[in-house]
Design a protein around this motif. Structure first.
Motif, mmCIF file in Angstrom:
data_model
loop_
_atom_site.group_PDB
_atom_site.id
_atom_site.type_symbol
_atom_site.label_atom_id
_atom_site.label_comp_id
_atom_site.label_asym_id
_atom_site.label_seq_id
_atom_site.Cartn_x
_atom_site.Cartn_y
_atom_site.Cartn_z
ATOM 1 N N PRO A 289 7.575 -12.967 -0.282
ATOM 2 C CA PRO A 289 6.608 -13.587 0.646
ATOM 3 C C PRO A 289 5.730 -12.553 1.349
ATOM 4 N N SER A 290 4.480 -12.912 1.554
ATOM 5 C CA SER A 290 3.552 -11.993 2.215
ATOM 6 C C SER A 290 3.964 -11.735 3.664
ATOM 7 N N SER A 291 4.751 -12.647 4.241
ATOM 8 C CA SER A 291 5.181 -12.484 5.631
ATOM 9 C C SER A 291 6.057 -11.254 5.821
ATOM 10 N N ILE A 292 6.576 -10.703 4.729
ATOM 11 C CA ILE A 292 7.417 -9.510 4.850
ATOM 12 C C ILE A 292 6.597 -8.345 5.408
ATOM 13 N N GLY A 293 5.292 -8.441 5.282
ATOM 14 C CA GLY A 293 4.414 -7.408 5.820
ATOM 15 C C GLY A 293 4.366 -7.387 7.334
ATOM 16 N N ARG A 294 4.973 -8.408 7.979
ATOM 17 C CA ARG A 294 5.017 -8.427 9.446
ATOM 18 C C ARG A 294 6.198 -7.628 9.999
ATOM 19 N N LEU A 295 7.022 -7.097 9.109
ATOM 20 C CA LEU A 295 8.172 -6.304 9.555
ATOM 21 C C LEU A 295 7.715 -4.867 9.819
ATOM 22 N N HIS A 296 6.922 -4.692 10.855
ATOM 23 C CA HIS A 296 6.231 -3.422 11.085
ATOM 24 C C HIS A 296 7.172 -2.261 11.387
ATOM 25 N N LYS A 297 8.415 -2.564 11.783
ATOM 26 C CA LYS A 297 9.368 -1.494 12.094
ATOM 27 C C LYS A 297 10.221 -1.107 10.883
ATOM 28 N N LEU A 298 10.022 -1.802 9.754
ATOM 29 C CA LEU A 298 10.885 -1.615 8.592
ATOM 30 C C LEU A 298 10.752 -0.201 8.020
ATOM 31 N N LEU A 315 2.622 -5.446 1.682
ATOM 32 C CA LEU A 315 3.568 -4.328 1.709
ATOM 33 C C LEU A 315 2.915 -3.090 2.326
ATOM 34 N N GLY A 316 1.610 -3.003 2.215
ATOM 35 C CA GLY A 316 0.892 -1.861 2.775
ATOM 36 C C GLY A 316 0.917 -1.826 4.292
ATOM 37 N N ASN A 317 1.335 -2.933 4.919
ATOM 38 C CA ASN A 317 1.430 -2.963 6.384
ATOM 39 C C ASN A 317 2.678 -2.244 6.883
ATOM 40 N N LEU A 318 3.601 -1.955 5.971
ATOM 41 C CA LEU A 318 4.883 -1.355 6.366
ATOM 42 C C LEU A 318 4.732 0.161 6.393
ATOM 43 N N THR A 319 3.986 0.643 7.344
ATOM 44 C CA THR A 319 3.602 2.058 7.359
ATOM 45 C C THR A 319 4.746 3.002 7.722
ATOM 46 N N LEU A 320 5.864 2.459 8.216
ATOM 47 C CA LEU A 320 7.023 3.303 8.540
ATOM 48 C C LEU A 320 8.026 3.359 7.388
ATOM 49 N N LEU A 321 7.715 2.650 6.305
ATOM 50 C CA LEU A 321 8.654 2.550 5.187
ATOM 51 C C LEU A 321 8.891 3.914 4.536
ATOM 52 N N THR A 322 10.183 4.277 4.397
ATOM 53 C CA THR A 322 10.548 5.508 3.693
ATOM 54 C C THR A 322 11.205 5.209 2.349
ATOM 55 N N THR A 323 11.825 4.022 2.213
ATOM 56 C CA THR A 323 12.513 3.663 0.970
ATOM 57 C C THR A 323 12.147 2.252 0.552
ATOM 58 N N LEU A 324 11.687 2.099 -0.692
ATOM 59 C CA LEU A 324 11.373 0.791 -1.257
ATOM 60 C C LEU A 324 11.935 0.749 -2.671
ATOM 61 N N THR A 325 12.963 -0.096 -2.891
ATOM 62 C CA THR A 325 13.567 -0.203 -4.226
ATOM 63 C C THR A 325 13.332 -1.614 -4.765
ATOM 64 N N LEU A 326 12.717 -1.685 -5.932
ATOM 65 C CA LEU A 326 12.383 -2.954 -6.584
ATOM 66 C C LEU A 326 12.768 -2.922 -8.062
ATOM 67 N N GLU A 327 13.706 -2.053 -8.425
ATOM 68 C CA GLU A 327 14.062 -1.892 -9.828
ATOM 69 C C GLU A 327 14.714 -3.151 -10.395
ATOM 70 N N GLU A 328 14.553 -3.327 -11.711
ATOM 71 C CA GLU A 328 15.171 -4.424 -12.465
ATOM 72 C C GLU A 328 14.824 -5.797 -11.905
ATOM 73 N N ASN A 329 13.510 -6.050 -11.760
ATOM 74 C CA ASN A 329 12.984 -7.370 -11.464
ATOM 75 C C ASN A 329 12.121 -7.801 -12.650
ATOM 76 N N ILE A 330 11.331 -8.837 -12.490
ATOM 77 C CA ILE A 330 10.410 -9.254 -13.548
ATOM 78 C C ILE A 330 8.992 -9.318 -12.960
ATOM 79 N N ILE A 331 8.678 -8.287 -12.201
ATOM 80 C CA ILE A 331 7.384 -8.214 -11.523
ATOM 81 C C ILE A 331 6.268 -7.997 -12.547
#
Length: 351
Positions: A289-298, A315-331
């Motif tokens: 969901p696009s709403s995940i971009g509101r997690l500004h502290k993530l 996802l670009g709103n998550l400017t504090l993000l240091t780790t993002l794992t999305l392996e083994e999906n069907i994106i």
């Protein structure tokens, strides 16, 4: 020297004292407090200490005692604090501990204590802290624990061999702030009345065999102080409730990984103030969901090993993000260019 026998308090913590604990400490008949934490003491706890009727605190943690907890501990009628963690103790908790009717703090974690918790320990209504973590204790915990320990604030049983189900009486301990049952063998469901614990800060039941519907999260809505929900590595099933975004505004960590949760992530997830979210290795599907971009502290987002299909540009709103794992999906489709806004990113997994 005679005046030394009038001592009421001994503080010798954080030194390098070796050898055994002097048995002639029993001659200090008015001794109320003995703190020998973090030394190199060996051998046993002298039986002579059992005569100290004013003894309130026995603090011998982080030593090398390598013996058992002596039964005479039940004779210390004024004892309100036992601190014996990291002492290499073995054997069982003596049943005589039930005689300590004023006991408040029990620190016995990181030993080799085995067997079952004496039933009498659950009947000491004054206990506020019960920490039995990283031992080898087994059996069921009392189903009346919340009723018989109404003053309990901190309950830590992580890393033992406990079995059975979680007590539905926990909500009766109205001051309970921390529950840690991780790395045991509990089964059944999460108690639905934990929402009565308005002061609950930590709920950790990681790596057990809970077979509950994940909608139990809705029951935590009233826990307005909640900071951590850690229920990964269980057998939780069902779909995430729309109320997932309603828990405490203080919630910073949510771990639901390695369960059997299906469906999609509700848009309400964006209402939280999380710094870490893990839902890896479930059966979740559909677009993130696009709403995940509101997690500004993530700072960490783990969404690997599922059936997600699209990445939101938010996802670009998550400017504090240091780790993002999305392996083994069907994106499918392209990587959102907005991801370039995550200047703190150190780990990105899209394999």
């Amino acid at each position: 020297m005679g005046r030394l026998f009038q001592l009421q308090r001994i503080e010798f913590s954080n030194n390098s004292f070796g050898g055994g604990i002097p048995n002639n400490l029993s001659r200090c008949s008015k001794l109320e407090w003995l703190n020998l934490i973090d030394n190199n003491l060996t051998r046993n706890i002298p039986a002579e200490l059992g005569s100290l009727s004013w003894f309130g605190t026995l603090a011998l943690s982080t030593n090398k005692l390598s013996r058992t907890i002596p039964p005479f501990i039940g004779n210390l009628s004024s004892l309100f604090q036992i601190s014996l963690f990291e002492c290499n103790l073995h054997g069982e908790i003596p049943v005589e501990v039930a005689r300590l009717r004023g006991l408040k703090y029990v620190w016995l974690f990181e030993n080799n204590i085995s067997g079952k918790v004496p039933s009498g320990l659950y009947n000491i209504s004054t206990i506020s802290v019960l920490s039995l973590a990283e031992d080898q204790l087994e059996g069921n915990i009392s189903h009346d624990i919340g009723s018989t320990l109404p003053n309990l604030k901190f309950l830590d049983l992580v890393g033992n061999l406990f079995t059975g189900t979680l007590s539905t009486s926990l909500s009766n301990a109205s001051e309970l702030e921390s529950i840690n049952f991780a790395e045991n063998d509990f089964s059944g469901t999460m108690p639905r009345d934990l929402g009565k614990l308005w002061g609950l800060i930590f709920i950790i039941v990681y790596q057990n065999r809970l077979q509950d519907d994940v909608t139990f999260i809705s029951s935590l809505t009233n826990c307005t102080s909640l900071q951590v929900i850690e229920v990964g590595s269980n057998l939780l099933r069902g779909s995430l409730p729309d109320t997932i975004g309603n828990p405490s505004t203080y919630l910073f960590w949510m771990n639901l990984e390695m369960n059997q949760i299906h469906g999609s992530i509700p848009s309400g997830i964006g209402n939280l103030n999380l710094t870490a979210l893990s839902m890896s290795i479930n059966n979740l599907a559909g677009p993130i969901p696009s709403s995940i971009g509101r997690l500004h502290k993530l700072q960490a987002l783990f969404l690997g090993h599922k059936k997600f299909t699209e990445l939101p540009s938010s996802l670009g709103n998550l400017t504090l993000l240091t780790t993002l794992t999305l392996e083994e999906n069907i994106i499918h489709g392209s990587i959102p260019p907005s991801l370039g806004n995550c200047h703190s990113l150190l780990e990105l997994a899209l394999s």
